[in-house]
Each structure stands twice: as C-alpha cells, then as structure tokens.
Design an enzyme around this catalytic site. Structure first.
Site, PDB file in Angstrom:
ATOM      1  N   ASP A  53     -65.250  -5.418 -19.139  1.00 30.54           N
ATOM      2  CA  ASP A  53     -65.692  -4.715 -20.353  1.00 30.54           C
ATOM      3  C   ASP A  53     -66.788  -3.701 -19.993  1.00 30.54           C
ATOM      4  O   ASP A  53     -66.767  -2.549 -20.434  1.00 30.54           O
ATOM      5  CB  ASP A  53     -66.279  -5.701 -21.378  1.00 30.54           C
ATOM      6  N   GLU A  76     -68.471  -0.347 -27.667  1.00 26.95           N
ATOM      7  CA  GLU A  76     -68.760  -1.736 -28.043  1.00 26.95           C
ATOM      8  C   GLU A  76     -69.903  -2.334 -27.230  1.00 26.95           C
ATOM      9  O   GLU A  76     -70.703  -3.098 -27.763  1.00 26.95           O
ATOM     10  CB  GLU A  76     -67.504  -2.611 -27.854  1.00 26.95           C
ATOM     11  N   ASP A 120     -63.578   0.929 -27.546  1.00 29.28           N
ATOM     12  CA  ASP A 120     -63.509  -0.497 -27.202  1.00 29.28           C
ATOM     13  C   ASP A 120     -62.907  -0.534 -25.796  1.00 29.28           C
ATOM     14  O   ASP A 120     -61.693  -0.342 -25.625  1.00 29.28           O
ATOM     15  CB  ASP A 120     -62.631  -1.260 -28.203  1.00 29.28           C
ATOM     16  N   LEU A 122     -62.353  -2.798 -23.694  1.00 28.23           N
ATOM     17  CA  LEU A 122     -61.399  -3.883 -23.418  1.00 28.23           C
ATOM     18  C   LEU A 122     -61.286  -4.678 -24.718  1.00 28.23           C
ATOM     19  O   LEU A 122     -62.211  -5.415 -25.066  1.00 28.23           O
ATOM     20  CB  LEU A 122     -61.925  -4.762 -22.268  1.00 28.23           C
ATOM     21  N   ASP A 123     -60.225  -4.450 -25.432  1.00 28.06           N
ATOM     22  CA  ASP A 123     -60.001  -5.219 -26.660  1.00 28.06           C
ATOM     23  C   ASP A 123     -59.157  -6.432 -26.295  1.00 28.06           C
ATOM     24  O   ASP A 123     -58.122  -6.302 -25.624  1.00 28.06           O
ATOM     25  CB  ASP A 123     -59.274  -4.343 -27.694  1.00 28.06           C
ATOM     26  N   THR A 125     -60.903  -9.532 -25.115  1.00 26.40           N
ATOM     27  CA  THR A 125     -61.581 -10.139 -23.957  1.00 26.40           C
ATOM     28  C   THR A 125     -61.224 -11.622 -23.822  1.00 26.40           C
ATOM     29  O   THR A 125     -61.022 -12.116 -22.709  1.00 26.40           O
ATOM     30  CB  THR A 125     -63.115  -9.957 -24.079  1.00 26.40           C
ATOM     31  N   THR A 195     -54.861 -12.998 -36.334  1.00 25.53           N
ATOM     32  CA  THR A 195     -55.707 -13.477 -35.235  1.00 25.53           C
ATOM     33  C   THR A 195     -55.176 -14.785 -34.637  1.00 25.53           C
ATOM     34  O   THR A 195     -54.551 -15.593 -35.333  1.00 25.53           O
ATOM     35  CB  THR A 195     -57.154 -13.683 -35.754  1.00 25.53           C
ATOM     36  N   GLY A 220     -56.434  -9.579 -30.222  1.00 21.58           N
ATOM     37  CA  GLY A 220     -56.601  -8.140 -30.008  1.00 21.58           C
ATOM     38  C   GLY A 220     -56.152  -7.322 -31.201  1.00 21.58           C
ATOM     39  O   GLY A 220     -55.027  -7.494 -31.690  1.00 21.58           O
ATOM     40  N   LYS A 224     -52.204  -6.155 -31.908  1.00 25.73           N
ATOM     41  CA  LYS A 224     -51.541  -6.441 -33.193  1.00 25.73           C
ATOM     42  C   LYS A 224     -50.959  -5.156 -33.786  1.00 25.73           C
ATOM     43  O   LYS A 224     -49.842  -5.163 -34.319  1.00 25.73           O
ATOM     44  CB  LYS A 224     -52.529  -7.117 -34.154  1.00 25.73           C
ATOM     45  N   ASP A 247     -62.741  -1.514 -32.889  1.00 23.57           N
ATOM     46  CA  ASP A 247     -61.461  -2.247 -32.845  1.00 23.57           C
ATOM     47  C   ASP A 247     -60.375  -1.516 -33.624  1.00 23.57           C
ATOM     48  O   ASP A 247     -59.189  -1.648 -33.317  1.00 23.57           O
ATOM     49  CB  ASP A 247     -61.620  -3.637 -33.487  1.00 23.57           C
TER      50      ASP A 247
HETATM   51  P1  AMP Z   1     -58.656 -11.022 -33.048  1.00 24.45           P
HETATM   52  O1  AMP Z   1     -57.644 -10.558 -34.018  1.00 24.45           O
HETATM   53  O2  AMP Z   1     -59.266 -12.342 -33.402  1.00 24.45           O
HETATM   54  O3  AMP Z   1     -58.176 -10.954 -31.651  1.00 24.45           O
HETATM   55  O4  AMP Z   1     -59.850  -9.979 -33.164  1.00 24.45           O
HETATM   56  C1  AMP Z   1     -59.665  -8.593 -33.010  1.00 24.45           C
HETATM   57  C2  AMP Z   1     -60.963  -7.957 -32.557  1.00 24.45           C
HETATM   58  O5  AMP Z   1     -62.009  -8.277 -33.476  1.00 24.45           O
HETATM   59  C3  AMP Z   1     -61.451  -8.462 -31.200  1.00 24.45           C
HETATM   60  O6  AMP Z   1     -62.133  -7.417 -30.560  1.00 24.45           O
HETATM   61  C4  AMP Z   1     -62.402  -9.578 -31.564  1.00 24.45           C
HETATM   62  O7  AMP Z   1     -63.377  -9.744 -30.577  1.00 24.45           O
HETATM   63  C5  AMP Z   1     -63.008  -9.073 -32.873  1.00 24.45           C
HETATM   64  N1  AMP Z   1     -63.301 -10.207 -33.766  1.00 24.45           N
HETATM   65  C6  AMP Z   1     -62.557 -10.656 -34.788  1.00 24.45           C
HETATM   66  N2  AMP Z   1     -63.125 -11.715 -35.393  1.00 24.45           N
HETATM   67  C7  AMP Z   1     -64.280 -11.935 -34.740  1.00 24.45           C
HETATM   68  C8  AMP Z   1     -65.338 -12.874 -34.874  1.00 24.45           C
HETATM   69  N3  AMP Z   1     -65.309 -13.815 -35.813  1.00 24.45           N
HETATM   70  N4  AMP Z   1     -66.376 -12.790 -34.019  1.00 24.45           N
HETATM   71  C9  AMP Z   1     -66.401 -11.842 -33.061  1.00 24.45           C
HETATM   72  N5  AMP Z   1     -65.441 -10.916 -32.867  1.00 24.45           N
HETATM   73  C10 AMP Z   1     -64.391 -10.959 -33.690  1.00 24.45           C
HETATM   74 MG    MG Z   2     -62.146  -5.462 -29.649  1.00 24.17          MG
HETATM   75 MG    MG Z   3     -63.886  -5.204 -26.555  1.00 28.12          MG
END
Ligand code: AMP
Ligand code: MG
Ligand code: MG
Length: 312
Positions: A53, A76, A120, A122-123, A125, A195, A220, A224, A247
């Site tokens: 990242d 980010e 971002d 690295l989306d 992580t 998610t 990510g 998605k 994001d």
């Molecule tokens: P996800 O769909 O959970 O993979 O999240 C998509 C993006 O939003 C990623 O970059 C995650 O790190 C961030 N993200 C979503 N929900 C949260 C959370 N509750 N805390 C921290 N980052 C989040």
């Molecule tokens: Mg991200």
């Molecule tokens: Mg990131």
C-alpha cells in the site's frame, strides 16, 4: 505524435498517464508479495496497511505530482515520502488511449485547479494479505468540480489468456470505457455483490430486502464494481459507512461511463471536491448498465435508509 500528445487536453493526459502509472504500482504490489515480507500495520479495526500500500501510493503520487504539480492529489495512505526510486517515476502516457479517443467538449477546458485525483493504491488489502489476489485493485479516480468523471482500475493479478499478469480498465464520462469486454448480467436471475468482511445488521437487512438469487461476497470496492462491469452481478449494495472517497471515485467514474450508476444508499451521488470528508458515511449502491437504480432504491426499506441518512 509527441506534439499531439503534449497538446491533448489535461483530462486526457491525466487518464493516459494514470493507465501507465497504475500498471507500475501493480508491479510494485506483486514484487512486495513475491519478496514475502508484507510489513503489515493495523490502521484501525479490520483496516490494514502493508508495504505494498505504502510503496504503490508513493509511486502513484510522486509520478502524478511531477506531471501535474497543481492538481490536488489525495491518497488513502496520507502524506507520502515522494523521494522514490527513479524507476517509480513514470513519465510515459498510454498512446493508444490518446490516439483512439477524443476529448468530450465538456472536458476540454478543465484546468489543474478544477481537479482532484483520489488514489487508493491498493484496494482490498485484507484480500491481499489473505491470498484473494484477483480481488486486489489499484484505483485512480479523477473528479472535476465535485463529480467523479474519470477513472482507472488496475488489477495486478488478473491473468490474461496469454498468461500475462495485470490488466488496466479505464472510463471517462462522455467517452466510455476500455481495457476489458463489457458484459450485461443475466436476465433470469438477480445477483448482488457486497462486502466479505465488513458486514453488520443493517448491511444484511438491505440484502434481505432485495431477495437476490445469489450474493457475491467479495472484498474490495474496485473488484465489486468490476463484477457489475463484467456482468457477474446486477447491484453492489453496502448499507454501511466504511468506504472512503478513494474507494469509490474511480469505480463510480468507470461504472457511470459504461451506463451504470453509483450513489449512496439514498440515491445521492457523493461529492469528490478537495474539502469533502473522506468517509462515504451513507453507504454505497451501485447498479450495472441497463439495471434500474431507481427500482433497487425503491426496494430498500425506510429503516435502512434512515440508518444511512447521516451527514457526510
Ligand atoms: P469491502 O467491501 O468490505 O471490501 O470494503 C471496500 C473498501 O472499503 C475497502 O477499501 C475497505 O477497506 C473499506 N471499508 C469498508 N468497510 C470498512 C470498515 N468498516 N472499516 C474500514 N474500512 C472499510
Ligand atoms: Mg480501498
Ligand atoms: Mg487501500
């Protein structure tokens, strides 16, 4: 040709550079993984940062800053040390993008000070550290006067038929998209992507209300939206805070350039100006091209909308 590239409008040059820069960042991400020492730091609950990242962001921000010194760039990982190895500074542009596409009239006069670039590096992580490598993306989003209008989504671990690793997808409002083959989702079933690791009761209530035939739980925001672009899902539904502007800026721009829509859970577009708060406090709702965003919004219960109706 060099003079024609130099004469291209600013937005076109930023996209053409970002295509090259994102691919270099993707190579850094693969190199860190190959070396095996990820250097994980916990930024918050369920929120990790790795050496990939940090280094990918330094490559992207240093390269863009050198080329476009007056553009606001928000990454980010915060302020980065921009003293980077010479080969992390990418001076070249994607000539194919510039040669094949002309700048829409509405974007021709945009100045550096009208722009914000959301990075971002690295989306996904969590996905990266757990080996779901295909879901990792590099996101570079371009906002003009508050709206997401251009973006690059690079997938470092996408494997082409030739065996080559990495692909770069772009989208620009008024031009369309490139770098992949768009596909419509199936008409006989309704698939939602959401998610994998940040769920809660409200997230689940929104999913239940839509009665999908299938739910694709993948990490990510970039990945998605790729599911919507490639016809693997009809909607991206995340009724929770947690995503940030970096994001969604690039994914929103690419999805909307292809005819889809990305808003908060109440159907409002996020604003991407330089002074906006980072969190997307009101959740994320994406719909694929050809799918009615309004119909999905209408199915979400008031309780979910009320829970997500927060001030930004
Ligand atoms: P996800 O769909 O959970 O993979 O999240 C998509 C993006 O939003 C990623 O970059 C995650 O790190 C961030 N993200 C979503 N929900 C949260 C959370 N509750 N805390 C921290 N980052 C989040
Ligand atoms: Mg991200
Ligand atoms: Mg990131």
């Amino acid at each position: 040709m060099a003079s024609a590239i130099g004469a291209a409008p600013l937005v076109m040059r930023i996209v053409a550079s970002s295509i090259q820069i994102a691919a270099r960042a993707g190579r850094i991400i693969r190199d860190v993984m190959a070396k095996g020492d990820l250097g994980i730091v916990e930024k918050g609950k369920d929120d990790l940062q790795t050496e990939a990242d940090r280094s990918a962001q330094r490559c992207i921000v240093a390269s863009l800053t050198k080329l476009f010194p007056n553009v606001t760039i928000i990454g980010e990982e915060g302020a980065s040390d921009l003293k980077v190895p010479d080969d992390w500074i990418i001076p070249d542009v994607n000539t194919e993008f510039l040669e094949r596409n002309s700048c829409p009239e509405a974007l021709k006069q945009v100045k550096e000070t009208d722009l914000v670039i959301w990075v971002d590096p690295l989306d996904g992580t969590g996905e990266y550290t757990q080996g779901f490598l295909e879901r990792v993306t590099v996101l570079i989003g371009i906002a003009i006067n508050d709206r997401a209008v251009g973006g690059v989504i690079h997938q470092p671990y996408f494997k082409a038929d030739t065996g080559e690793l990495g692909r770069t997808i772009w989208g620009v409002q008024g031009i369309g998209t490139g770098g992949f083959t768009p596909k419509r989702p199936p008409t006989d079933r309704f698939i939602v992507t959401t998610t994998r690791s940040h769920s809660n009761a409200v997230v689940q209530a929104a999913l239940d209300a839509l009665s999908p035939d299938d739910i694709l739980k993948v990490g990510g925001a970039g990945y998605k939206v790729l599911q919507l672009l490639e016809g693997n899902a009809h909607a991206y539904v995340f009724a929770s805070a947690g995503c940030k502007k970096w994001d969604t800026c690039a994914p929103e721009a690419v999805l909307e350039a292809q005819g889809g829509t990305l808003t908060d859970i109440l159907g409002r577009h996020y604003r991407y100006g330089k002074d906006v708060p980072f969190p997307n406090a009101c959740g994320v709702l994406g719909s694929a091209s050809g799918i009615s965003h309004k119909d999905i919004l209408a199915k979400l219960p008031d309780s979910v909308k009320q829970a997500m109706n927060k001030t930004e």
